[in-house]
Every structure is written in structure tokens, then in C-alpha cells.
Write an enzyme that holds these catalytic residues in place. Structure first.
Site, PDB file in Angstrom:
ATOM      1  N   ASP A  81       2.781  45.390  52.717  1.00 55.26           N
ATOM      2  CA  ASP A  81       3.596  44.635  53.675  1.00 55.26           C
ATOM      3  C   ASP A  81       5.026  45.166  53.670  1.00 55.26           C
ATOM      4  O   ASP A  81       5.495  45.706  52.660  1.00 55.26           O
ATOM      5  CB  ASP A  81       3.610  43.143  53.324  1.00 55.26           C
ATOM      6  CG  ASP A  81       2.215  42.549  53.272  1.00 55.26           C
ATOM      7  OD1 ASP A  81       1.530  42.577  54.307  1.00 55.26           O
ATOM      8  OD2 ASP A  81       1.804  42.088  52.192  1.00 55.26           O
ATOM      9  N   ASP A 115      14.786  36.874  43.609  1.00 54.95           N
ATOM     10  CA  ASP A 115      14.282  36.446  42.306  1.00 54.95           C
ATOM     11  C   ASP A 115      14.564  37.428  41.173  1.00 54.95           C
ATOM     12  O   ASP A 115      15.240  37.106  40.202  1.00 54.95           O
ATOM     13  CB  ASP A 115      12.783  36.124  42.391  1.00 54.95           C
ATOM     14  CG  ASP A 115      11.962  37.238  43.034  1.00 54.95           C
ATOM     15  OD1 ASP A 115      12.513  38.322  43.309  1.00 54.95           O
ATOM     16  OD2 ASP A 115      10.764  37.013  43.287  1.00 54.95           O
ATOM     17  N   ASP A 128       8.716  43.666  54.512  1.00 55.86           N
ATOM     18  CA  ASP A 128       9.645  42.605  54.898  1.00 55.86           C
ATOM     19  C   ASP A 128      10.972  43.232  55.301  1.00 55.86           C
ATOM     20  O   ASP A 128      11.424  44.210  54.687  1.00 55.86           O
ATOM     21  CB  ASP A 128       9.857  41.628  53.745  1.00 55.86           C
ATOM     22  CG  ASP A 128       8.603  40.814  53.445  1.00 55.86           C
ATOM     23  OD1 ASP A 128       7.796  40.618  54.373  1.00 55.86           O
ATOM     24  OD2 ASP A 128       8.426  40.393  52.293  1.00 55.86           O
TER      25      ASP A 128
END
Length: 373
Positions: free
Chosen positions: A68, A134, A70
């Protein structure tokens, strides 16, 4: 390596970020989805900043092809929506934009401010956005147009030194989002990163916070792990860190509990088989993953020693075994068929296999209904 500077309150130059050039980051551009580059270039032409961020950059720098991509930008969601007709805004409080290219979806987020939460929109600059992420290895920004990796937080060094480091204070990070515990363990195994002692202890201390996470998010993370090709070692760490019982309370004691050594061995053998199949390029399937996850458990219940299998009851049995996680009906039904085929069982037909499918068995547990009442 280039250095990006800003100025402090007194007007003095202050180091802001390290910028890695092509020869330094060694990213293989053929691994980058062309449509992701199209999205970024179109935003750039309209005068907006835009970068690939997070796991995709981590994978690219680790010589892996990302699944993926982002994207982050300083364009507001409404601006992105106007630029791309093939898009829609999702979320009521914190808005994101999904841009569609056939079956592919690219998620575009606006830079978040330090005051931003999951409950409301509060946009900022890239300097603030990086501090909302994070782990440092997920706080790298890649610019396709300049072929540069921008590192505000020392993520490149952590990635090269094989270290997982939390950006947010340990007393806060997992209270903000307990799923970071799951992801941290996943990242450490996939990218072979060492988890420092204090971070390990905080994960174990805060694992109970997973009780407050939505079932849909937990289910999504579990399927990502099952299909990662590293499910065996990640699940083993889940047991060490105390996560397993929160994710799989129904199968925790029968498989992992005391005096269940044989079933624990079989459980991990099944996950190893799944990982090897995925490594060999077998098509990734939630149904296939479920079949290997539950094989040892259902075998131990004596499920496959019955003379007749009623499909409806068998599907219900699988759903019960997964609780509280909820898998799509189509995947559960497909998993049921895979399991029955593997055991050489005909639905409502005679057995054509050795008793218990060649596996050891354990007594029925109260929470699981016996199929052949």
C-alpha cells in the site's frame, strides 16, 4: 546527505531534517506504484506538497515492494477532492480522501497538528505531522519528484540500526492507540527490528488496553498478520507479550494453555505451512489463512471425527472459534470448504480419512458446541 534548516526564535539556523539522496537511500523506483506517483505529481503541479509516507517508505528502504502507498499533503481534503474526480472524502471528524484507480485505493491525509486527535480535524505542517506518528521508522517522507527521503526524527538511522523506537512518550502512546502494540510487534518481526527493554515493558503493561479497541480494527490487524508471511513468529511474540488471549480468547487455553504442548506445536506447524505457501506465491486469501489458524483447534475438539458435517453448523463453529473477531461470511464459508477438503470429508457424507485427521485430540470445551449432538 543534505540538511534542511529552519531558524529558532532568535533567528539562528537550526537543523530541522536530514535529506537522503538517491545514492544514499537506494530506493528502487520500479517498486513504486505509478498511480501513486501520478497522485503526488498532480498535487505538486497545483502547488501543494505531497509525499509517500509510513510503511511504504520503510519497505522501499528495506528492499521490499510495498503493498500500500499512503500519501500526505498540505492540501485540505476539500482541495484534494476538487483535484481528483475519482475520489471521495471519508470520515466525519478526521477527514481523509480515498482516490480510486480501478480496484486500487490511495489514502491521502492532510498534515496533522500536534493538537490533532482521531476525533477532530486539526491540520498543521509536516514538522508537526511527523511528531504525530507512532514509530520513527514510519516517520519517513519520500518525494518521488525529487527522489529524496526526508527524515525529521532519525528514522533512517533506526531502520539501519534495526531498532524500533517510539516517537511519542511511552506513558502516552499506547493509551492514545493500543493497536500500536500489535503493529510494533509486527514491524519488529517483518523488518527484524529490536524492541528496546523499556518499550517491551510498556507494551506488556498496556496490553489490557486492547479491550477498548473496536473489533473491526483488531480483525483487520489480525488478517494483515496472517497474510504477512510471518504469522508464525508474530503469533509466538503475541503469546510472549500477553496479546494472544485478547485476540483469541476462545482458542487461547485449548491451544496455548498448560498441558497443551502437542496442540501448541501443531498450531505453529500450521502457521508455518501458511507462511511457506505465501512465500511460494500462493494467492493471498483470508479463507486460506483462517483454515490454517483454526485447523489444530477444531481438530482437537473432535470436529472432524464426526460422521456427518452440517455446513451451517460448521460455519457457525468457525465463527464462534474466532470471537470476538468477526470475519466476512464469504471468507468463513470458503475456509470451511478448504478445511473439509483438506480432511477429505464430504458434507453430510461418509468419512474418507483416518480418525481425527492424524492429529491428537483433547476434550470438548464448554464454549464450543459439539457438532454431532
Amino acid at each position: 546527505m543534505l540538511i534542511r534548516y529552519t531558524t529558532d526564535k532568535k533567528g539562528r539556523p537550526q537543523k530541522q531534517a536530514e535529506v537522503y539522496q538517491a545514492k544514499e537511500h537506494n530506493i528502487n523506483r520500479s517498486y513504486i506504484d505509478k498511480d501513486a506517483i501520478t497522485v503526488i505529481e498532480k498535487l505538486n503541479r497545483r502547488g501543494f506538497q505531497a509525499y509517500i509516507v509510513g510503511g511504504a517508505v520503510r519497505d522501499l528502504m528495506s528492499k521490499r515492494e510495498p503493498k500500500d502507498f499512503d500519501i500526505v499533503t498540505d492540501a485540505l481534503p476539500e482541495d484534494v477532492k476538487k483535484i481528483f474526480r475519482n475520489s471521495r472524502i471519508i470520515g466525519r471528524r478526521f477527514k481523509l480522501v480515498h482516490i480510486y484507480f480501478g480496484a486500487k485505493i490511495f489514502e491521502v491525509a492532510t498534515f496533522r497538528s500536534l493538537e490533532s486527535t482521531n476525533n477532530h480535524n486539526d491540520y498543521g505542517g509536516i514538522e508537526e505531522d511527523v511528531l504525530r506518528r507512532d514509530f520513527s521508522i514510519n516517520a519517513l517522507y519520500y518525494s518521488p519528484s525529487e527522489n529524496q527521503v526526508i527524515d525529521y526524527i532519525g528514522g533512517v538511522k533506526d531502520l539501519r540500526n534495526k531498532r524500533l523506537r517510539s516517537i511519542i512518550d511511552l506513558d502516552t502512546t499506547f493509551h492514545e492507540d493500543p493497536v500500536r502494540i500489535i503493529r510494533g510487534i509486527k514491524y519488529s518481526n517483518i523488518s527484524k527490528l529490536k524492541i528496546p527493554f523499556k518499550l517491551r515493558m510498556q507494551m506488556k503493561k498496556d496490553v489490557h488496553l486492547l479491550n477498548d479497541v473496536s473489533i473491526s480494527r483488531l480483525t483487520e490487524e489480525v488478517f494483515k498478520i496472517l497474510l504477512s508471511g510471518k504469522s508464525m513468529i508474530i503469533m509466538n511474540d503475541f503469546i510472549k507479550y500477553g496479546l494472544f488471549s485478547y485476540l483469541f480468547p476462545e482458542i487461547n487455553d485449548p491451544i496455548i494453555g498448560k498441558n497443551r504442548k502437542e496442540f501448541k506445536k501443531q498450531f505453529f506447524r500450521d502457521l508455518d505451512k501458511l507462511d511457506k505457501k505465501l512465500y511460494r506465491g500462493v494467492e493471498k486469501s483470508k479463507a486460506l489463512a483462517l483454515s490454517y489458524l483454526l485447523d489444530a483447534y477444531l481438530t482437537g475438539l473432535g470436529t472432524f471425527s464426526t460422521k456427518n458435517i452440517v455446513m451451517k453448523d460448521f460455519v457457525h463453529n468457525i465463527k464462534t472459534s474466532l470471537k470476538p473477531l468477526i470475519a466476512p461470511n464469504v471468507d468463513v464459508e470458503s475456509a470451511a470448504r478448504i478445511l473439509l477438503k483438506r480432511k477429505n470429508i464430504k458434507i453430510n457424507g461418509k468419512r474418507r480419512y483416518s480418525k481425527n485427521g492424524g492429529r491428537p485430540s483433547f476434550n470438548k470445551f464448554k464454549k464450543i458446541r459439539k457438532l454431532d449432538k
